[in-house]
Design an enzyme around this catalytic site. Structure first.
Site, short mmCIF file in Angstrom:
data_model
loop_
_atom_site.label_atom_id
_atom_site.label_comp_id
_atom_site.label_asym_id
_atom_site.label_seq_id
_atom_site.Cartn_x
_atom_site.Cartn_y
_atom_site.Cartn_z
N GLY A 163 -43.96 -16.99 14.22
CA GLY A 163 -43.93 -16.00 13.14
C GLY A 163 -45.34 -15.86 12.58
N LYS A 208 -34.70 -4.96 30.86
CA LYS A 208 -34.34 -4.07 31.97
C LYS A 208 -33.84 -4.83 33.20
CE LYS A 208 -34.79 0.34 33.10
NZ LYS A 208 -34.38 1.39 32.14
N HIS A 214 -46.73 -21.44 23.15
CA HIS A 214 -45.49 -20.68 23.43
C HIS A 214 -45.01 -20.96 24.85
CE1 HIS A 214 -45.43 -18.02 19.87
NE2 HIS A 214 -46.74 -18.24 19.88
N ASP A 272 -29.51 2.38 32.42
CA ASP A 272 -28.95 1.81 31.20
C ASP A 272 -27.62 2.48 30.82
OD1 ASP A 272 -31.33 0.51 31.30
OD2 ASP A 272 -32.29 1.70 29.74
N CYS A 291 -44.59 -22.78 17.76
CA CYS A 291 -45.66 -22.16 16.96
C CYS A 291 -45.33 -22.26 15.46
CB CYS A 291 -45.89 -20.72 17.42
SG CYS A 291 -47.47 -20.08 16.82
N TYR A 292 -45.04 -21.15 14.78
CA TYR A 292 -44.68 -21.24 13.35
C TYR A 292 -43.52 -22.23 13.19
CZ TYR A 292 -43.19 -19.94 8.63
OH TYR A 292 -42.85 -19.97 7.31
N GLU A 304 -42.41 -19.91 26.20
CA GLU A 304 -41.61 -18.81 26.71
C GLU A 304 -42.42 -17.72 27.41
OE1 GLU A 304 -42.37 -19.45 23.65
OE2 GLU A 304 -42.61 -17.67 22.40
#
Ligand code: XMP
Length: 513
Positions: A55, A369, A169, A227, A82-83, A171
């Protein structure tokens, strides 16, 4: 249901859905919730683990998001990122301060291999850092398990309490071994067994849709794109004939596209749904007659689309729900809101509330996607539909420069068909983000069979891109381009010249208008 779940608590970072997606890639179900979710709700949801996101704030400021200290006593494993890592340190009595040196981007981090998070990771591994604050002192009972030359606590943990934190991070893909860390957190710390796959998403979503919709009537604007097709099939599996799909053929589709969509979703197709194809070509062509300005064309097409859709919705009457194929990147992009309008996007998935609906249903809202594509395959939607390149809502209307006429549509459809056919034959389609033929408004002199011609020039475009925000012109083998050029000038009446567009984005855009 006893499905394992990890909860991501959102503290306003940019990669929150990405964390959830990475956990799902580990075959564990994961949901993102606001950090204000509350302890009672968390206990009720009974997650196997919790992840705090990054954040933009400084944890030591009063107005920044905080969390009840008791969350750390629930016995649920927590990973702070992180945050989130700073929040864990700060809340448990450690010290967080402005780092003497900020770190942004790829950073070499030395890790302690005895940590369960790093046991499968190289001792020095490249991680993605993005911080101005850092953990200056870990809370009591914690040990530092990773560091960089300027960040002494790049990771910390208290295994007895199952609390883990990383300043970097894991991720993002720039953290080269991040997936291993997340995998080991989810399996070895949280004790997950991996009971979730895309087919679980399909069954769970179908169950949830049935519950929500009950006996209500549902309307879906189907474009034939990935989609809206996936959303329609999910709904059709959930509620069958309570669903009506309206497919507006505005006469600006690619060659044969209207029939292809009808073959899959119409009465001859495999799905049990009410399918209405509205052949509105003439209506669109007459509205577009004499209009040359790109924004005006876009607005006319968008508005007319809504009129047609609205008329159909009224005919059906008393519709309770509208389905939209919104996916996660659409949610992020619409959140930005402040950028300059380059083009007025018209997306049939983004209909305004033109008709009275009780509610909008967006079953794909949390997926990226490629996850939507996996769901599509899981649902048995044909591969050629699932792996379609994006096609803009205003269709060929923005690939014909200047006035749109039925004749120009025919030219660009035929040229585009040849181009796509040859690209597929040459096997280069998988490397391209998007490729299509457009019709320039230029006519020039040529010679064919001893006769003078004065015909249109077709432009071929092919771009490599992953996010469609920026793009490079793709390198198509010369012999493929020559073959396409030959076929277009020979087979498409009204064309005597073919160009290849070398422009990247920026300064160009992908579409011509
Ligand atoms: P541009 O031309 O802005 O295109 O570089 C970026 C991506 O967006 C698609 N595009 C649209 N998609 N409605 C859509 O649904 C639109 O009005 C629209 N205009 C552009 C374009 O095909 C490319 O993938």
């Amino acid at each position: 249901m006893n499905r394992e779940m990890i909860i991501v608590l959102d503290f306003g970072g940019q990669y929150n859905q990405l964390i959830a997606r990475r956990v799902r890639e580990c075959n564990v179900y994961c949901e993102v919730h606001p950090y204000t979710l509350g302890l009672e709700k968390i206990k009720e949801m009974n997650p196997k683990g919790i992840i705090f996101t990054g954040g933009p704030n400084s944890v030591y400021l009063e107005e920044s998001p905080h969390i009840e200290k008791e969350i750390f006593d629930l016995g649920i494993p927590i990973l702070g990122i992180c945050y989130g890592s700073q929040l864990m340190a700060y809340t448990l009595g450690g010290k967080v301060a402005t780092a003497p040196v900020s770190e942004y981007g790829k950073t070499e981090v030395k890790v302690d291999k005895s940590s369960v998070l790093f046991k499968n990771v190289e001792p020095t591994t490249v991680c993605w850092m993005s911080h101005t604050d850092y953990i200056a002192e870990a809370p009591e009972g914690f040990q530092a398990t990773a560091h960089t030359p300027v960040c002494p606590i790049a990771a910390m943990e208290c295994p007895e309490r199952k609390l883990y934190a990383t300043q970097f991070h894991p991720e993002v893909m720039h953290t080269v071994e991040g997936m291993k860390m997340l995998h080991d957190f989810v399996y070895d710390v949280c004790g997950c067994s991996g009971d979730w796959k895309m087919d679980s998403f399909v069954t769970t979503t179908i169950d949830a849709l049935r519950q929500k919709i009950g006996t209500g009537k549902v309307l879906c604007a189907l474009s034939g794109g990935v989609d809206s097709s996936v959303a329609a099939v999910l709904l059709s599996k959930a509620i069958g004939k309570q669903l009506t799909c309206v497919f507006v053929d505005h006469g600006l589709l690619r060659k044969n596209e209207g029939d292809e969509v009808e073959a899959v979703f119409g009465p001859e197709g495999p799905y049990e749904l009410n399918f209405i194809r509205v052949n509105a070509q003439e209506r669109f062509y007459s509205k577009l007659a004499g209009v040359e300005e790109p924004e005006q064309k876009r607005k006319i097409i968008g508005a007319e689309f809504i009129h047609v859709f609205e008329e159909e919705a009224k005919k059906i009457g008393a519709v309770d729900f509208l389905v939209q194929g919104t996916i996660y990147p659409d949610v992020i992009e619409s959140g930005l809101g402040k950028s300059a309008v380059i083009k007025s996007h018209h997306n049939v998935g983004g209909l305004p509330d033109c008709v009275d609906f009780k509610e909008i249903v967006e079953p794909l809202r949390l997926l990226f996607k490629d996850e939507v594509r996996k769901v599509g395959l899981e649902l048995g939607i044909p591969e050629y539909l699932v792996f379609r390149q994006p096609f803009p809502g205003p269709g060929l209307g923005i690939r014909i420069i200047g006035e749109v006429t039925a004749e120009k549509v025919r030219i660009v459809q035929d040229a585009d068909f040849i181009y796509r056919e040859e690209i597929a034959k040459a096997g280069v389609d998988k490397k391209l983000g998007q490729y299509f033929a457009a019709l320039t408004n230029m006519r020039s002199v040529g010679v064919m069979g001893d006769f003078r011609t004065y015909d249109y020039a077709v432009a071929l475009r092919a771009v490599a891109t992953s996010d469609f925000m920026t793009a490079e012109a793709a390198e198509i083998p010369w012999e493929v381009l020559q073959k396409v050029m030959n076929r277009i000038v020979n087979e498409v009446k009204g064309v005597n010249r073919v160009f290849y567009d070398l422009t990247s984005k920026p300064p160009g855009t992908i579409e011509f208008e």
